[in-house]
Design a protein around this motif. Structure first.
Motif, short mmCIF file in Angstrom:
data_model
loop_
_atom_site.label_atom_id
_atom_site.label_comp_id
_atom_site.label_asym_id
_atom_site.label_seq_id
_atom_site.Cartn_x
_atom_site.Cartn_y
_atom_site.Cartn_z
N VAL A 156 0.90 -1.16 0.03
CA VAL A 156 -0.09 -0.04 0.08
C VAL A 156 0.83 1.18 0.02
O VAL A 156 1.73 1.47 0.88
CB VAL A 156 -0.92 -0.04 1.18
N VAL A 157 0.69 2.28 -1.11
CA VAL A 157 1.55 3.45 -0.96
C VAL A 157 0.42 4.35 -0.81
O VAL A 157 -0.36 4.75 -1.55
CB VAL A 157 2.32 3.51 -2.39
N THR A 158 0.40 5.47 0.37
CA THR A 158 -0.29 6.09 0.80
C THR A 158 0.63 7.35 1.35
O THR A 158 1.43 7.70 1.07
CB THR A 158 -1.33 5.36 1.64
N HIS A 159 -0.19 7.92 2.55
CA HIS A 159 0.22 9.19 3.14
C HIS A 159 0.38 8.93 4.63
O HIS A 159 0.17 7.95 4.93
CB HIS A 159 -1.11 10.26 2.77
N GLY A 160 0.86 9.91 5.20
CA GLY A 160 1.32 10.11 6.67
C GLY A 160 0.01 9.86 7.41
O GLY A 160 -0.24 9.13 8.47
N GLY A 161 -0.92 10.47 7.27
CA GLY A 161 -2.29 10.32 7.93
C GLY A 161 -3.02 9.01 7.77
O GLY A 161 -3.61 8.56 9.01
N GLY A 178 1.56 8.02 15.72
CA GLY A 178 1.89 7.11 14.55
C GLY A 178 2.51 7.84 13.30
O GLY A 178 2.36 6.99 12.29
N GLY A 179 3.27 8.88 13.32
CA GLY A 179 3.96 9.27 12.31
C GLY A 179 5.17 8.54 11.82
O GLY A 179 5.70 7.83 12.45
N VAL A 180 5.35 8.37 10.42
CA VAL A 180 6.49 7.89 10.07
C VAL A 180 7.19 9.14 8.71
O VAL A 180 6.28 9.70 8.43
CB VAL A 180 6.26 6.66 9.27
N SER A 181 8.31 8.77 8.65
CA SER A 181 8.90 9.75 7.52
C SER A 181 8.60 9.21 6.28
O SER A 181 7.98 8.29 5.93
CB SER A 181 10.38 9.61 7.75
N GLN A 182 9.03 10.32 5.46
CA GLN A 182 8.68 9.93 3.96
C GLN A 182 9.52 8.57 3.44
O GLN A 182 10.50 8.48 3.87
CB GLN A 182 8.97 11.23 2.81
N ALA A 183 9.01 7.95 2.54
CA ALA A 183 9.39 6.56 1.99
C ALA A 183 9.73 5.80 2.98
O ALA A 183 10.76 4.75 2.99
CB ALA A 183 10.79 6.93 1.25
N GLU A 184 9.05 5.63 4.05
CA GLU A 184 9.18 4.74 5.26
C GLU A 184 7.50 4.31 5.37
O GLU A 184 6.69 4.99 5.04
CB GLU A 184 9.78 5.35 6.22
N GLY A 185 7.33 3.31 6.50
CA GLY A 185 6.14 2.90 6.54
C GLY A 185 6.07 1.50 7.65
O GLY A 185 6.99 1.71 8.67
N ARG A 186 5.15 0.51 7.42
CA ARG A 186 5.14 -0.13 8.68
C ARG A 186 4.70 -1.47 7.97
O ARG A 186 3.94 -1.46 6.88
CB ARG A 186 3.93 0.21 9.61
N LYS A 187 5.13 -2.71 8.32
CA LYS A 187 4.55 -3.99 7.84
C LYS A 187 3.41 -4.66 9.08
O LYS A 187 3.89 -4.95 10.19
CB LYS A 187 5.62 -4.85 7.79
N PHE A 188 2.30 -4.68 8.58
CA PHE A 188 1.40 -5.26 9.48
C PHE A 188 0.97 -6.87 9.12
O PHE A 188 1.10 -7.00 7.92
CB PHE A 188 0.00 -4.58 9.42
N THR A 189 1.17 -7.77 10.00
CA THR A 189 0.88 -9.19 9.78
C THR A 189 -0.58 -9.43 10.36
O THR A 189 -0.75 -9.08 11.65
CB THR A 189 2.09 -10.02 10.47
N PHE A 190 -1.24 -10.09 9.63
CA PHE A 190 -2.68 -10.60 10.02
C PHE A 190 -2.58 -12.21 9.97
O PHE A 190 -2.04 -12.76 9.21
CB PHE A 190 -3.87 -9.82 9.35
N ILE A 191 -3.15 -12.66 10.90
CA ILE A 191 -3.60 -14.16 11.05
C ILE A 191 -5.09 -14.16 11.00
O ILE A 191 -5.71 -13.78 11.80
CB ILE A 191 -2.93 -14.81 12.17
N HIS A 192 -5.56 -15.15 10.21
CA HIS A 192 -6.84 -15.58 10.35
C HIS A 192 -7.29 -16.68 11.34
O HIS A 192 -6.82 -17.75 11.32
CB HIS A 192 -7.27 -16.21 8.83
#
Length: 213
Positions: A156-161, A178-192
């Motif tokens: 997902v390529v999106t915005h800070g908000g 929950g702010g992140v810098s430009q060209a950075e983000g988070r990996k969320f792992t989901f289990i069913h």
């Protein structure tokens, strides 16, 4: 027994823009990347993303996100069908777009907006509750396309908000935290599990140099 389903959701913020450098609220203004200054961060992000095999890519329809996606997925576009989605746009900052904190700080309405963590909409703009509503609709559609016992990986390529809201929801932290810098983000792992997708972990992308050493 079939293995539990797994979803890796890699959510990254667009690269550097001129308004980022000037610390101006961009919101839904269609501001392009600041090139070539943005390239270093984008290249670092692309190297990190090479470790993932994405099934799909989801991207805000604004130019800075489209440019970011094109850079980080160069040569891999055909393997990861992309969906451009206005629901992944930044929070609409209304009258505050184009302004800096120093310009706005004296205004009582601005201070009230900050104190409410965005729940009180800025003049002519969007509240975080409205942002939450469109993101919930997008996320529900994403999960609907994931099989309960399958292995899925989406970019997902999106915005800070947007990232702030996802971190608030899945990490249980405050919106402004929950702010992140430009060209950075988070990996969320989901289990069913128990007929639902549950977030089991969240980590920084790219991994901070201090943590990687």
């Amino acid at each position: 027994m079939a293995a539990a389903g797994r979803l890796e959701l890699v959510v990254v913020r667009h690269g550097l823009t001129q308004w980022n450098r000037e610390r101006r609220y961009q919101g839904q203004r269609d501001i392009p990347l600041l090139l070539p200054d943005a390239v270093a961060g984008l290249s670092r992000l692309r190297e990190t993303l090479e470790a993932f095999e994405f099934d799909t890519a989801h991207c805000s329809d604004l130019t800075r996100c489209r440019q970011t996606l094109a850079h980080v997925m160069e040569g891999r576009e055909a393997a990861s069908p992309t969906r451009f989605d206005a629901r992944l746009r930044e929070l609409d900052f209304g009258d505050y777009e184009g302004c800096t904190y120093d310009e706005l700080e004296p205004l009582p309405a601005y201070r009230a907006w900050i104190d409410s963590a965005g729940e009180q909409a800025p003049p002519g703009g969007e509240s975080t509750a409205e942002l939450r509503k469109r993101l919930e609709a997008w996320f529900a559609e994403l999960l609907a396309g994931c099989t309960p016992h399958g292995q899925h990986c989406a970019l997902v390529v999106t915005h800070g908000g947007v990232i702030r809201e996802l971190r608030r929801r899945f990490e249980g932290i405050g919106f402004w935290e929950g702010g992140v810098s430009q060209a950075e983000g988070r990996k969320f792992t989901f289990i069913h599990e128990r007929e639902h997708w549950q977030c089991s972990s969240s980590s920084a992308v790219p991994v901070p140099a201090s943590a990687a050493s």
